[in-house]
Design an enzyme around this catalytic site. Sequence first.
Site, PDB file in Angstrom:
ATOM      1  N   GLU A   3       4.115   7.137   4.824  1.00 27.61           N
ATOM      2  CA  GLU A   3       3.502   5.858   5.182  1.00 27.61           C
ATOM      3  C   GLU A   3       3.423   5.001   3.913  1.00 27.61           C
ATOM      4  OE1 GLU A   3      -0.584   6.178   6.524  1.00 27.61           O
ATOM      5  OE2 GLU A   3      -0.328   4.503   7.896  1.00 27.61           O
TER       6      GLU A   3
ATOM      7  N   LYS B 243     -20.295   4.684   9.489  1.00 27.52           N
ATOM      8  CA  LYS B 243     -20.012   4.751   8.063  1.00 27.52           C
ATOM      9  C   LYS B 243     -18.758   3.945   7.770  1.00 27.52           C
ATOM     10  CE  LYS B 243     -17.595   6.756   5.208  1.00 27.52           C
ATOM     11  NZ  LYS B 243     -17.404   5.606   4.325  1.00 27.52           N
TER      12      LYS B 243
ATOM     13  N   GLU C 146      -7.921   8.275  15.241  1.00 29.56           N
ATOM     14  CA  GLU C 146      -6.915   7.200  15.094  1.00 29.56           C
ATOM     15  C   GLU C 146      -6.386   7.307  13.673  1.00 29.56           C
ATOM     16  OE1 GLU C 146      -5.878   5.136  17.391  1.00 29.56           O
ATOM     17  OE2 GLU C 146      -7.356   5.477  18.950  1.00 29.56           O
TER      18      GLU C 146
ATOM     19  N   TRP D 219     -10.768   0.732   5.429  1.00 32.42           N
ATOM     20  CA  TRP D 219     -10.935  -0.574   4.771  1.00 32.42           C
ATOM     21  C   TRP D 219      -9.944  -1.619   5.259  1.00 32.42           C
ATOM     22  CZ3 TRP D 219      -6.231  -1.550   2.833  1.00 32.42           C
ATOM     23  CH2 TRP D 219      -5.428  -0.450   2.496  1.00 32.42           C
ATOM     24  N   ASN D 220      -8.866  -1.218   5.943  1.00 36.25           N
ATOM     25  CA  ASN D 220      -7.784  -2.201   6.145  1.00 36.25           C
ATOM     26  C   ASN D 220      -8.104  -3.257   7.200  1.00 36.25           C
ATOM     27  OD1 ASN D 220      -7.510  -0.318   8.199  1.00 36.25           O
ATOM     28  ND2 ASN D 220      -5.271  -0.356   8.178  1.00 36.25           N
TER      29      ASN D 220
ATOM     30  N   ARG E 182     -13.885  -1.746  17.723  1.00 35.84           N
ATOM     31  CA  ARG E 182     -13.162  -0.908  18.694  1.00 35.84           C
ATOM     32  C   ARG E 182     -13.962   0.329  19.074  1.00 35.84           C
ATOM     33  NH1 ARG E 182      -6.859  -0.379  17.214  1.00 35.84           N
ATOM     34  NH2 ARG E 182      -7.546   1.288  15.853  1.00 35.84           N
TER      35      ARG E 182
ATOM     36  N   CYS F 258      -1.848   0.560  10.156  1.00 32.91           N
ATOM     37  CA  CYS F 258      -1.284   1.798  10.693  1.00 32.91           C
ATOM     38  C   CYS F 258      -0.120   1.483  11.627  1.00 32.91           C
ATOM     39  CB  CYS F 258      -2.352   2.576  11.435  1.00 32.91           C
ATOM     40  SG  CYS F 258      -3.205   1.560  12.638  1.00 32.91           S
TER      41      CYS F 258
ATOM     42  N   SER G 163      -1.168  -4.644  19.245  1.00 30.86           N
ATOM     43  CA  SER G 163      -2.635  -4.557  19.305  1.00 30.86           C
ATOM     44  C   SER G 163      -3.199  -5.561  20.306  1.00 30.86           C
ATOM     45  CB  SER G 163      -3.230  -4.835  17.925  1.00 30.86           C
ATOM     46  OG  SER G 163      -2.704  -3.923  17.003  1.00 30.86           O
TER      47      SER G 163
ATOM     48  N   GLY H 106      -8.588   6.507  10.151  1.00 29.80           N
ATOM     49  CA  GLY H 106      -8.256   6.648   8.735  1.00 29.80           C
ATOM     50  C   GLY H 106      -7.012   7.492   8.572  1.00 29.80           C
ATOM     51  N   SER H 107      -6.898   8.133   7.435  1.00 27.11           N
ATOM     52  CA  SER H 107      -5.664   8.867   7.129  1.00 27.11           C
ATOM     53  C   SER H 107      -5.589  10.188   7.904  1.00 27.11           C
ATOM     54  CB  SER H 107      -5.602   9.152   5.629  1.00 27.11           C
ATOM     55  OG  SER H 107      -6.721   9.922   5.256  1.00 27.11           O
TER      56      SER H 107
HETATM   57  P1  NAP Z   1      -9.192   7.376   4.551  1.00 24.06           P
HETATM   58  O1  NAP Z   1      -9.116   7.617   3.103  1.00 24.06           O
HETATM   59  O2  NAP Z   1      -8.896   8.487   5.472  1.00 24.06           O
HETATM   60  O3  NAP Z   1     -10.667   6.809   4.811  1.00 24.06           O
HETATM   61  C1  NAP Z   1     -11.100   6.373   6.074  1.00 24.06           C
HETATM   62  C2  NAP Z   1     -12.608   6.501   6.156  1.00 24.06           C
HETATM   63  O4  NAP Z   1     -12.966   7.876   6.030  1.00 24.06           O
HETATM   64  C3  NAP Z   1     -13.374   5.780   5.053  1.00 24.06           C
HETATM   65  O5  NAP Z   1     -14.594   5.328   5.577  1.00 24.06           O
HETATM   66  C4  NAP Z   1     -13.598   6.879   4.042  1.00 24.06           C
HETATM   67  O6  NAP Z   1     -14.709   6.667   3.207  1.00 24.06           O
HETATM   68  C5  NAP Z   1     -13.869   8.057   4.961  1.00 24.06           C
HETATM   69  N1  NAP Z   1     -13.606   9.352   4.348  1.00 24.06           N
HETATM   70  C6  NAP Z   1     -12.712   9.654   3.384  1.00 24.06           C
HETATM   71  N2  NAP Z   1     -12.747  10.981   3.135  1.00 24.06           N
HETATM   72  C7  NAP Z   1     -13.693  11.514   3.951  1.00 24.06           C
HETATM   73  C8  NAP Z   1     -14.196  12.834   4.168  1.00 24.06           C
HETATM   74  N3  NAP Z   1     -13.708  13.870   3.511  1.00 24.06           N
HETATM   75  N4  NAP Z   1     -15.154  13.008   5.097  1.00 24.06           N
HETATM   76  C9  NAP Z   1     -15.635  11.961   5.800  1.00 24.06           C
HETATM   77  N5  NAP Z   1     -15.197  10.689   5.641  1.00 24.06           N
HETATM   78  C10 NAP Z   1     -14.231  10.475   4.727  1.00 24.06           C
HETATM   79  O7  NAP Z   1      -8.234   6.212   5.013  1.00 24.06           O
HETATM   80  P2  NAP Z   1      -8.084   4.766   4.380  1.00 24.06           P
HETATM   81  O8  NAP Z   1      -7.272   4.874   3.145  1.00 24.06           O
HETATM   82  O9  NAP Z   1      -9.410   4.090   4.298  1.00 24.06           O
HETATM   83  O10 NAP Z   1      -7.291   4.007   5.534  1.00 24.06           O
HETATM   84  C11 NAP Z   1      -5.915   4.017   5.602  1.00 24.06           C
HETATM   85  C12 NAP Z   1      -5.415   4.997   6.645  1.00 24.06           C
HETATM   86  O11 NAP Z   1      -6.006   4.699   7.906  1.00 24.06           O
HETATM   87  C13 NAP Z   1      -3.927   4.908   6.862  1.00 24.06           C
HETATM   88  O12 NAP Z   1      -3.357   6.185   6.939  1.00 24.06           O
HETATM   89  C14 NAP Z   1      -3.812   4.195   8.209  1.00 24.06           C
HETATM   90  O13 NAP Z   1      -2.616   4.455   8.894  1.00 24.06           O
HETATM   91  C15 NAP Z   1      -5.014   4.686   8.917  1.00 24.06           C
HETATM   92  N6  NAP Z   1      -5.391   3.771  10.011  1.00 24.06           N
HETATM   93  C16 NAP Z   1      -5.190   4.194  11.295  1.00 24.06           C
HETATM   94  C17 NAP Z   1      -5.494   3.350  12.348  1.00 24.06           C
HETATM   95  C18 NAP Z   1      -5.266   3.783  13.771  1.00 24.06           C
HETATM   96  O14 NAP Z   1      -5.854   3.180  14.662  1.00 24.06           O
HETATM   97  N7  NAP Z   1      -4.464   4.799  14.051  1.00 24.06           N
HETATM   98  C19 NAP Z   1      -6.018   2.090  12.100  1.00 24.06           C
HETATM   99  C20 NAP Z   1      -6.206   1.691  10.787  1.00 24.06           C
HETATM  100  C21 NAP Z   1      -5.895   2.559   9.741  1.00 24.06           C
HETATM  101  P3  NAP Z   1     -14.482   6.033   1.740  1.00 24.06           P
HETATM  102  O15 NAP Z   1     -14.061   4.648   1.953  1.00 24.06           O
HETATM  103  O16 NAP Z   1     -15.813   6.119   1.105  1.00 24.06           O
HETATM  104  O17 NAP Z   1     -13.443   6.870   1.066  1.00 24.06           O
END
Ligand code: NAP
Length: 491
Positions: free
Chosen positions: A394, A187, A263, A163-164, A172, A297, A454, A241-242
């Site tokens: 984090e 998704k 990522e 979402w961020n 990307r 991130c 970035s 994501g996380s």
């Molecule tokens: P997240 O909870 O891991 O969710 C990311 C995505 O994965 C969302 O679309 C989420 O759907 C989905 N998701 C969650 N649980 C899942 C599962 N068990 N199976 C399949 N999909 C699942 O992360 P977030 O809180 O949205 O984002 C923040 C994190 O992203 C931070 O840790 C940040 O550092 C990281 N991030 C990394 C980068 C990079 O390039 N390295 C860039 C941006 C952000 P829902 O929304 O429906 O839960």
Amino acid sequence: MSSTALPQHEQQAIDSVPKRLLIGGRWVDGERGTLAVEDPATGNTLTEVADASPADARKALDAAVAAQGDWARTPPRERGEILRRTFDAISARADELALLMTLEMGKPLAESRGEISYGAEFLRWFSEEAVRIDGRYSVNPAGGNRLLTMRQPVGPCLLITPWNFPLAMGTRKIGPAIAAGCTMVVKPAEQTPLSMLALAQILGEAGLPDGVLNIVTTSTAREVSAPLIADSRLRKLSFTGSTEVGKALVSQSAEGLLRTSMELGGNAPFIVFEDADLDAAVEGALVAKMRNGGEACTAANRFHVAKPVAAEFSERLAARLKELRIGRGTEPDVDLGPLIDNIQRGKVSELVEDAVARGASTLTGGSSVPGPGYFYDATVLADVPTGSRLLSEEVFGPVAPVASFETEAEAIASANDTQYGLVAYLYTSDLKRALRVTEALETGMVGLNQGLVSNPAAPFGGVKQSGFGREGGPEGIAEYLSTKYVAINVD
Ligand code: NAP
């Protein structure tokens, strides 16, 4: 969560976006009804979008699989020009798209405009890469045979985004997938689906054939994506994501040995040596910490500052953060919007309270802002003791913890003392030290006297538990290509 009337231009921005699933070029309802999208600045519901079931997701993959053959055969120039037209259309509609993003994600309009531009640049970059997918022809070193290599699209992909950065984390992946000739199911995050739905509509208007891009919004991410990951027709998973969810997805992908790009989370150290230009370091800190309200991130998570300049750096950073105006991102002159939700705000509070309880001093901020929405003060904590959770977890919020160091070796050891390895920032005027420390940092990226790394033309990605794979740069398209080698008998 209640729903109140929005100003007309905000309502128009919301109304302009399709709210259904995109499957095979058609906008269709989700089997599970709808899910609410909230404004994090007020807690009110903005609108509802379709809520997909696993069966809906399967139909989306069916559509991607059906479109794959024709899409892979579409001339690269044509694929590139669709991306280029989309870049132009997004640029022309930047203000309206920025408003939409601010409404669903909360960041100030100026920051959303920045993300629209950054996100669109991936489409321009990969429109240029589409026509540079090359191979190799060489003579077998022992003579006789010839060696030919070609690069082909990996096939249908599942792209999962957070979402961020509701647009840029999508472009990307979508940009290089389209350029490479892959079809996809995307998704987006449940909390910010609108920017992605708007992008899908624009790609369609730019001529993207039906079925190449399919969008599945859902409130049950795991349930919907697990069967796709287990489906042998899926050839690639790219996830942002996380780290926690990334690990679960890698483990699911292992069953079919699915190709993956991850990522994941970060915990960026921001190191300031005593020989640094302190004005530049404070400016860089502001960008590295406060871009996206700290919900990035790449956000500087912890500041390691040489002892002789630590107090001055902390005070100057605090003075700058005190000037920031907090408010709903749609209002003029707002510098800092809300956090995404109350859970995130609770986590930020907890980490700050832990550091203060251990003896850190609060130079500015340090608490939640009362009232509607999920606002948290811009915060600087000085003299943060070793062992504080803020130094290892984090934070994902507008909090800058400062700790001091005495030697270069200590700075490097502190910077690397984390499971993460996405990015580090380094401020020094000594060229030899800059190179020495850069080489010693265990990260995929380094900002050297610069608070922003970035760039669509550069390979973005991490090492250690920040993941693997690269997005952007010439490396970005390679994630969506497979190499085929042909041994040719010429005798
Ligand atoms: P997240 O909870 O891991 O969710 C990311 C995505 O994965 C969302 O679309 C989420 O759907 C989905 N998701 C969650 N649980 C899942 C599962 N068990 N199976 C399949 N999909 C699942 O992360 P977030 O809180 O949205 O984002 C923040 C994190 O992203 C931070 O840790 C940040 O550092 C990281 N991030 C990394 C980068 C990079 O390039 N390295 C860039 C941006 C952000 P829902 O929304 O429906 O839960």
